[in-house]
Design a protein around this motif. Sequence first.
Motif, mmCIF file in Angstrom:
data_model
loop_
_atom_site.group_PDB
_atom_site.id
_atom_site.type_symbol
_atom_site.label_atom_id
_atom_site.label_comp_id
_atom_site.label_asym_id
_atom_site.label_seq_id
_atom_site.Cartn_x
_atom_site.Cartn_y
_atom_site.Cartn_z
ATOM 1 N N UNK A 1 0.827 -0.981 0.084
ATOM 2 C CA UNK A 1 0.078 0.010 -0.043
ATOM 3 C C UNK A 1 0.813 1.274 0.113
ATOM 4 N N UNK A 2 1.960 1.275 0.773
ATOM 5 C CA UNK A 2 2.814 2.141 0.479
ATOM 6 C C UNK A 2 3.467 2.401 -0.691
ATOM 7 N N UNK A 3 3.891 1.791 -1.612
ATOM 8 C CA UNK A 3 4.198 1.880 -2.772
ATOM 9 C C UNK A 3 3.188 2.394 -3.684
ATOM 10 N N UNK A 4 1.895 2.074 -3.675
ATOM 11 C CA UNK A 4 0.982 2.594 -4.521
ATOM 12 C C UNK A 4 0.485 3.991 -4.143
ATOM 13 N N UNK A 5 0.428 4.117 -3.037
ATOM 14 C CA UNK A 5 -0.080 5.447 -2.581
ATOM 15 C C UNK A 5 1.047 6.509 -2.912
ATOM 16 N N UNK A 6 2.076 6.238 -2.721
ATOM 17 C CA UNK A 6 3.202 7.107 -3.011
ATOM 18 C C UNK A 6 3.290 7.359 -4.626
ATOM 19 N N UNK A 7 3.184 6.250 -5.423
ATOM 20 C CA UNK A 7 3.194 6.163 -6.730
ATOM 21 C C UNK A 7 1.887 7.163 -7.314
ATOM 22 N N UNK A 8 0.800 7.045 -6.681
ATOM 23 C CA UNK A 8 -0.311 7.838 -7.239
ATOM 24 C C UNK A 8 -0.344 9.084 -6.867
ATOM 25 N N UNK A 9 0.419 9.434 -5.620
ATOM 26 C CA UNK A 9 0.489 10.903 -5.255
ATOM 27 C C UNK A 9 1.657 11.624 -6.213
ATOM 28 N N UNK A 10 2.513 10.958 -6.301
ATOM 29 C CA UNK A 10 3.589 11.509 -7.120
ATOM 30 C C UNK A 10 3.075 12.004 -8.254
ATOM 31 N N UNK A 11 2.260 10.928 -9.184
ATOM 32 C CA UNK A 11 1.773 11.272 -10.357
ATOM 33 C C UNK A 11 0.647 12.463 -10.368
ATOM 34 N N UNK A 12 0.100 12.446 -9.338
ATOM 35 C CA UNK A 12 -0.918 13.672 -9.274
ATOM 36 C C UNK A 12 -0.103 15.014 -8.906
ATOM 37 N N UNK A 13 0.891 14.930 -8.409
ATOM 38 C CA UNK A 13 1.875 16.177 -8.523
ATOM 39 C C UNK A 13 2.326 16.447 -9.963
ATOM 40 N N UNK A 14 2.634 15.534 -10.583
ATOM 41 C CA UNK A 14 3.241 15.745 -11.608
ATOM 42 C C UNK A 14 2.265 16.202 -12.835
ATOM 43 N N UNK A 15 0.844 15.781 -12.679
ATOM 44 C CA UNK A 15 -0.180 16.391 -13.132
ATOM 45 C C UNK A 15 -0.365 18.098 -13.073
ATOM 46 N N UNK A 16 -0.179 18.421 -11.858
ATOM 47 C CA UNK A 16 -0.516 19.798 -11.505
ATOM 48 C C UNK A 16 0.570 20.634 -11.957
ATOM 49 N N UNK A 17 1.858 20.081 -12.068
ATOM 50 C CA UNK A 17 3.235 20.491 -12.606
ATOM 51 C C UNK A 17 2.986 20.527 -14.208
ATOM 52 N N UNK A 18 2.421 20.001 -14.904
ATOM 53 C CA UNK A 18 2.145 19.937 -16.346
ATOM 54 C C UNK A 18 1.281 21.191 -16.632
ATOM 55 N N UNK A 19 0.281 21.050 -15.847
ATOM 56 C CA UNK A 19 -0.854 22.334 -15.980
ATOM 57 C C UNK A 19 -0.246 23.677 -15.655
#
Length: 500
Positions: A459-477
């Motif tokens: 669960x640690x791996x998947x939560x960190x990966x999901x949140x980091x990708x969410x951060x990248x989505x905001x940075x792309x915007x």
Amino acid sequence: MLKNVRSHESYLSFVVEQLDELYKDKAFLKTFYSEPIIWCSLIDLTDATMLLRHRYSSNPRGRKPRQPCDMLRSLMLMHYHHISSIDKWVYTLKTTPVLAVLSGFSPYNVPGVGTFYDFFNRLWLGSTPHLSNRNNRKLKKPRKKGKKNQKQEPKNPKIVEKLVKRALKNKDIKYTPKAHDQLQMIFQSLFVNKSATQGLLGDTMSLSILGDGSPVVTGGRPYGKFLCDCRKQGNWKCQCKRQFSDPDADYGWDSSREKYYYGRSLFMVTASDSPYDLPIYPRLYRASKHDSVLFVSTFHELKHWYSDWKISEVILDSALDAFPIYEMLEHYDVSAIIDLNPRRSKQFQHKQMDINLKGVPVCPIGREMIHWGLNQKTYRRKWRCPAVCGKWECPNPCSDSDYGRTFYTATKDNPRLFPRIKRDSKEWRKRYSLRTGVERCIKRQKVDYRLEDSRGRSSRHWNIRTYIIGMCQHADAWIKEAKKNNFVATNPIIQSFLSL
């Protein structure tokens, strides 16, 4: 112990100096790395150090830790380049100095694999990478299959009603801390709030949100690892304990692919008025839970994290067409735009008057009554006789009045039948068409950033990966907004990068 926190301006100066020293061929940087350079220059992660300070030791002795903002930036760059393995990323940092410098590291002093996993522990508040400790026999794959594009019903048909009643009855229950809270704090403080300030999420004082679930396949096996010698003795169906690499995963139904999968369910909440379909709150659950159950808990967690925002509208698909959800949203003064589930829809009756699937009263001769106004404060609608309004003679009049028969419907009487925005109206269709935004947001996670390419088992791996990708989505915007406003061309800091 964290000392001498580096500001974003100091980081930018460090990058300019290092790249100027390492690369004499400036055309190489402009051709292949101009986009990542601009991307990193717009992401100010200085406050990450303050948010993570309590996760580091206060003892001044020992080896000096890496700056949290540099570690977080490096993880974002890793996902930006679609690398899912920490081992591969460390090798990339050592062989590609420009990425090490953009992360904030000296190209001759790159953190090792263990340093990244230590940083994972600081991002994860759980005592272990897993949320449970399942050591019993393997999970059985359900035999009953659903239909295409139809999610299976919850095992307990009354579970949504029970959850809503419990939530509304116990209003003063405090938020229970979760293992992913540290990730959400960083995500909200450094990315969501900044996007909201730039107006990329819509009006936060009258916010419209979207929600939907999506399957996430894990790298763990449902069978587990045998810890006994029963198979050597010919017993292949023993009930002995087994070791599971991902004990939090279980079986769920993937309605789009018409098959069961072993993993988790990602429930994503996004802003419907965001031009870039930006995520607000990603949440991972067990795969066996139904979307309607996930929404109830996610909505209350969302209200905790964004207590200073006013959620005014929720747009959901037919999988969440449950009467308790309408009641819950009405209780919180939220407009519900939810498509009717055809399996639960039929001709209704309200105050001895037939109501069709559009929420329109039907007169005794089978004609729809005419909408004749709405009280905006109470959401009470008035309906009139179609014969009188259309000036034609009714074969079976139900009122002697020249004004014709009138009928009233109110949202408080039945929020599912009579939502605040009239079903099948132009405004309804316009608002409901925004629902695809959450699907595009999930597509960005699973396709563009390849969420499932990683074979993570915790669960640690998947939560960190999901949140980091969410951060990248905001940075792309932010990059798209900067280019749209010509900020890239006029910013002297970015120009110093491009003029190397």
